[in-house]
Write a protein that holds these residues in place. Structure first.
Motif, PDB file in Angstrom:
ATOM      1  N   SER A 166     -31.666  28.304  -7.482  1.00  0.00           N
ATOM      2  CA  SER A 166     -32.974  28.400  -8.117  1.00  0.00           C
ATOM      3  C   SER A 166     -33.455  29.847  -8.158  1.00  0.00           C
ATOM      4  O   SER A 166     -34.101  30.263  -9.119  1.00  0.00           O
ATOM      5  CB  SER A 166     -33.988  27.535  -7.371  1.00  0.00           C
ATOM      6  OG  SER A 166     -33.631  26.174  -7.447  1.00  0.00           O
TER       7      SER A 166
ATOM      8  N   VAL B 156     -34.916  25.556 -19.525  1.00  0.00           N
ATOM      9  CA  VAL B 156     -36.000  26.490 -19.222  1.00  0.00           C
ATOM     10  C   VAL B 156     -35.652  27.901 -19.718  1.00  0.00           C
ATOM     11  O   VAL B 156     -36.512  28.644 -20.190  1.00  0.00           O
ATOM     12  CB  VAL B 156     -36.323  26.509 -17.706  1.00  0.00           C
ATOM     13  CG1 VAL B 156     -35.127  26.991 -16.884  1.00  0.00           C
ATOM     14  CG2 VAL B 156     -37.551  27.376 -17.428  1.00  0.00           C
TER      15      VAL B 156
ATOM     16  N   ASP C  23     -36.153  28.070 -23.547  1.00  0.00           N
ATOM     17  CA  ASP C  23     -37.573  28.189 -23.887  1.00  0.00           C
ATOM     18  C   ASP C  23     -38.123  29.566 -23.526  1.00  0.00           C
ATOM     19  O   ASP C  23     -38.982  30.103 -24.229  1.00  0.00           O
ATOM     20  CB  ASP C  23     -38.381  27.086 -23.200  1.00  0.00           C
ATOM     21  CG  ASP C  23     -38.127  25.718 -23.814  1.00  0.00           C
ATOM     22  OD1 ASP C  23     -37.829  25.663 -25.018  1.00  0.00           O
ATOM     23  OD2 ASP C  23     -38.216  24.705 -23.082  1.00  0.00           O
TER      24      ASP C  23
ATOM     25  N   LEU D 216     -43.469  25.775 -21.092  1.00  0.00           N
ATOM     26  CA  LEU D 216     -42.946  26.333 -19.844  1.00  0.00           C
ATOM     27  C   LEU D 216     -43.757  25.872 -18.635  1.00  0.00           C
ATOM     28  O   LEU D 216     -43.201  25.583 -17.570  1.00  0.00           O
ATOM     29  CB  LEU D 216     -42.948  27.865 -19.921  1.00  0.00           C
ATOM     30  CG  LEU D 216     -41.875  28.482 -20.832  1.00  0.00           C
ATOM     31  CD1 LEU D 216     -42.211  29.932 -21.149  1.00  0.00           C
ATOM     32  CD2 LEU D 216     -40.498  28.393 -20.172  1.00  0.00           C
TER      33      LEU D 216
ATOM     34  N   LYS E 162     -43.245  21.441 -18.739  1.00  0.00           N
ATOM     35  CA  LYS E 162     -41.893  20.890 -18.600  1.00  0.00           C
ATOM     36  C   LYS E 162     -41.058  21.595 -17.539  1.00  0.00           C
ATOM     37  O   LYS E 162     -40.158  20.995 -16.948  1.00  0.00           O
ATOM     38  CB  LYS E 162     -41.161  20.971 -19.945  1.00  0.00           C
ATOM     39  CG  LYS E 162     -41.694  20.010 -21.005  1.00  0.00           C
ATOM     40  CD  LYS E 162     -40.986  20.202 -22.315  1.00  0.00           C
ATOM     41  CE  LYS E 162     -39.491  19.933 -22.197  1.00  0.00           C
ATOM     42  NZ  LYS E 162     -38.819  20.072 -23.516  1.00  0.00           N
ATOM     43  N   HIS E 163     -41.340  22.885 -17.307  1.00  0.00           N
ATOM     44  CA  HIS E 163     -40.452  23.673 -16.440  1.00  0.00           C
ATOM     45  C   HIS E 163     -41.169  24.307 -15.256  1.00  0.00           C
ATOM     46  O   HIS E 163     -40.673  25.289 -14.694  1.00  0.00           O
ATOM     47  CB  HIS E 163     -39.782  24.777 -17.267  1.00  0.00           C
ATOM     48  CG  HIS E 163     -39.106  24.297 -18.508  1.00  0.00           C
ATOM     49  ND1 HIS E 163     -38.110  23.341 -18.498  1.00  0.00           N
ATOM     50  CD2 HIS E 163     -39.291  24.641 -19.809  1.00  0.00           C
ATOM     51  CE1 HIS E 163     -37.689  23.118 -19.737  1.00  0.00           C
ATOM     52  NE2 HIS E 163     -38.394  23.886 -20.555  1.00  0.00           N
ATOM     53  N   SER E 164     -42.295  23.779 -14.859  1.00  0.00           N
ATOM     54  CA  SER E 164     -43.075  24.412 -13.789  1.00  0.00           C
ATOM     55  C   SER E 164     -42.293  24.508 -12.475  1.00  0.00           C
ATOM     56  O   SER E 164     -42.501  25.447 -11.699  1.00  0.00           O
ATOM     57  CB  SER E 164     -44.383  23.645 -13.556  1.00  0.00           C
ATOM     58  OG  SER E 164     -44.121  22.305 -13.193  1.00  0.00           O
ATOM     59  N   GLU E 165     -41.374  23.551 -12.241  1.00  0.00           N
ATOM     60  CA  GLU E 165     -40.617  23.568 -10.979  1.00  0.00           C
ATOM     61  C   GLU E 165     -39.644  24.740 -10.913  1.00  0.00           C
ATOM     62  O   GLU E 165     -39.173  25.116  -9.831  1.00  0.00           O
ATOM     63  CB  GLU E 165     -39.852  22.247 -10.789  1.00  0.00           C
ATOM     64  CG  GLU E 165     -38.655  22.027 -11.720  1.00  0.00           C
ATOM     65  CD  GLU E 165     -39.065  21.541 -13.102  1.00  0.00           C
ATOM     66  OE1 GLU E 165     -38.156  21.314 -13.935  1.00  0.00           O
ATOM     67  OE2 GLU E 165     -40.275  21.372 -13.345  1.00  0.00           O
ATOM     68  N   ASN E 166     -39.332  25.353 -12.067  1.00  0.00           N
ATOM     69  CA  ASN E 166     -38.422  26.497 -12.093  1.00  0.00           C
ATOM     70  C   ASN E 166     -39.153  27.835 -12.050  1.00  0.00           C
ATOM     71  O   ASN E 166     -38.514  28.884 -11.993  1.00  0.00           O
ATOM     72  CB  ASN E 166     -37.554  26.463 -13.362  1.00  0.00           C
ATOM     73  CG  ASN E 166     -36.672  25.234 -13.450  1.00  0.00           C
ATOM     74  OD1 ASN E 166     -36.747  24.479 -14.426  1.00  0.00           O
ATOM     75  ND2 ASN E 166     -35.844  25.010 -12.446  1.00  0.00           N
TER      76      ASN E 166
END
Length: 245
Positions: free
Chosen positions: A5, A39, A42, A65, A68-72
């Motif tokens: 990550s 991610v 995007d 972003l 959908k991709h907040s965990e990244n």
């Protein structure tokens, strides 16, 4: 963050901080798009939209972003994306919406310093929404603007005469600038009748720089008049101030 990550986060920051469109396109085309994380795709799209000044597309990608991709994304990158969308809303003349957007997303920012910056921006945008709308008056379809090529301590620059409050000042014409920024002392800003609204940021080849958001009655360049322009003021010391014509 886990190593995998963290590597992804580093890549996201690298793309986010890209300031060269051609380099960004080259890096994107060099990668295997089929294996590229959603991610990252995007973020690349966001990077392209920002560099091409496609504000509406960039704002839509911020929403993608952050949802959908907040965990990244780490808290700092989330905070930066929130500031970006608020800034683009303000550039579209939607200062009230910019303030509301920040207020509605403060809960997602975990970094204390970043939260303080966003609260400061929210205050500035609330103050800006009561200002007169910017206008450009062009008496002719085509305009000719005079300039001089001057050798300065930092190299050769195009100097353009700009009329502010019936006084003429020499400003550097930056052909690569993506923001309307003025580097002056606070004393000269007061002399010009510039009204400071609050703190902000400008983005260029060296990344983000803190500045002051400001406005004034009008600026005249050639026969073109800019009424109530929105400005970024970069405060500098007296020795670095632009020479007045």
């Amino acid at each position: 963050l886990p190593v995998k990550s963290q590597r992804l986060l580093d890549e996201l920051w690298r793309v986010y901080n890209s300031t060269d469109l051609f380099e960004l396109e080259e890096n994107y085309s060099r990668q295997n798009k089929e294996k590229l994380a959603p991610v990252m795709k995007d973020m690349y799209e966001f990077g392209f939209a920002m560099l091409l000044k496609q504000n509406n597309k960039a704002m839509s990608l911020v929403d993608i972003l952050l949802t959908k991709h907040s965990e990244n994304l780490d808290s700092l990158l989330q905070g930066q994306l929130i500031r970006d969308k608020a800034r683009m809303l303000s550039e579209n003349g939607q200062c009230g919406q910019a303030a509301d957007y920040i207020k509605g997303h403060l809960q997602f920012v975990r970094d204390h310093n970043d939260s303080l910056i966003l609260i400061d921006r929210e205050k500035s945008y609330n103050e800006m929404q009561d200002l007169p709308s910017s206008e450009i008056f062009r008496p002719h379809k085509k305009s000719t603007i005079s300039y001089t090529l001057r050798n300065t301590p930092k190299g050769w620059h195009y100097i353009v005469p700009v009329v502010i409050s019936e006084k003429t000042y020499g400003f550097i014409y930056d052909i690569c600038a993506s923001n309307t920024s003025i580097s002056i002392t606070e004393k000269l800003a007061k002399e010009m009748g510039i009204k400071i609204i609050g703190k902000g940021s400008v983005y260029g080849g060296s990344g983000a720089t803190t500045c002051l958001n400001a406005t004034m009655d009008s600026i005249k360049i050639g026969d073109i008049i800019f009424r109530h322009p929105f400005l970024h003021i970069n405060k500098i010391g007296r020795a670095s101030c632009r020479e007045r014509v």
